[in-house]
Scaffold this active site. Sequence first.
Site, mmCIF file in Angstrom:
data_model
loop_
_atom_site.group_PDB
_atom_site.id
_atom_site.type_symbol
_atom_site.label_atom_id
_atom_site.label_comp_id
_atom_site.label_asym_id
_atom_site.label_seq_id
_atom_site.Cartn_x
_atom_site.Cartn_y
_atom_site.Cartn_z
ATOM 1 N N CYS A 6 0.858 -1.188 0.000
ATOM 2 C CA CYS A 6 0.000 0.000 0.000
ATOM 3 C C CYS A 6 0.897 1.241 0.000
ATOM 4 O O CYS A 6 2.018 1.184 -0.486
ATOM 5 C CB CYS A 6 -0.989 -0.019 1.168
ATOM 6 S SG CYS A 6 -0.254 0.156 2.812
ATOM 7 N N ARG A 28 -3.560 -0.775 5.130
ATOM 8 C CA ARG A 28 -4.085 -1.781 4.201
ATOM 9 C C ARG A 28 -3.155 -2.973 4.008
ATOM 10 O O ARG A 28 -3.599 -4.133 4.124
ATOM 11 C CB ARG A 28 -4.378 -1.138 2.842
ATOM 12 C CG ARG A 28 -5.526 -0.174 2.887
ATOM 13 C CD ARG A 28 -5.630 0.647 1.627
ATOM 14 N NE ARG A 28 -4.540 1.617 1.575
ATOM 15 C CZ ARG A 28 -4.383 2.534 0.640
ATOM 16 N NH1 ARG A 28 -5.247 2.577 -0.364
ATOM 17 N NH2 ARG A 28 -3.389 3.397 0.676
ATOM 18 N N ASP A 77 -7.931 4.201 1.136
ATOM 19 C CA ASP A 77 -7.082 4.346 2.316
ATOM 20 C C ASP A 77 -7.949 4.693 3.517
ATOM 21 O O ASP A 77 -8.545 5.773 3.576
ATOM 22 C CB ASP A 77 -6.046 5.448 2.073
ATOM 23 C CG ASP A 77 -4.952 5.461 3.118
ATOM 24 O OD1 ASP A 77 -5.111 4.799 4.169
ATOM 25 O OD2 ASP A 77 -3.944 6.142 2.885
#
Length: 173
Positions: free
Chosen positions: A9, A15, A139
């Site tokens: 990420c 994530r 996000d």
Amino acid sequence: MPYRVMTVCTGNICRSPMAEVVLRERFAAAGLADEVVVDSSGISDEEDGNPVDRRAASVLREHGYEVPRHRAHRVTPEEIASRDLLLAMTARHARWLRTQAPDAAAAGRVRVYRSFDPAAPATAGPGALADESALDIDDPWYGDRSDFETTLEQVEAAADAVVAHVREQLARR
């Protein structure tokens, strides 16, 4: 030699570590813990050395996952070259990984994570979306707890198909 999977990420605190934790558990449940190594990284060094975001860790624990000790880091070209599968959380991450890959073979091992989700929009085949960004996992860092819950749901939705894909790859070795 184990099969190596890396989730990627931006900062490697939300994530990608969430996906790493989920995939490790799914590979273990599938009896593949000794054959598959999962790790994570980010495309930025802005969070270098930081642990998993406390909100991500809380959501993972509440859903029964163990959250290991973690130190965020930026992916290196050597890591890109040495992974069998690189799972990007967004199309932007995938593009960046492909540009940093040392060769076409490494670039070809980059996939957007949600491309494995059977319920996600299709990006290949007739009538498919041409833009991988339809598969982005937003996000959650900028949101609230519900955003972290959504991230976990998206990660879990694709995890079994990732395991099935890796099992097929292992059978071909």
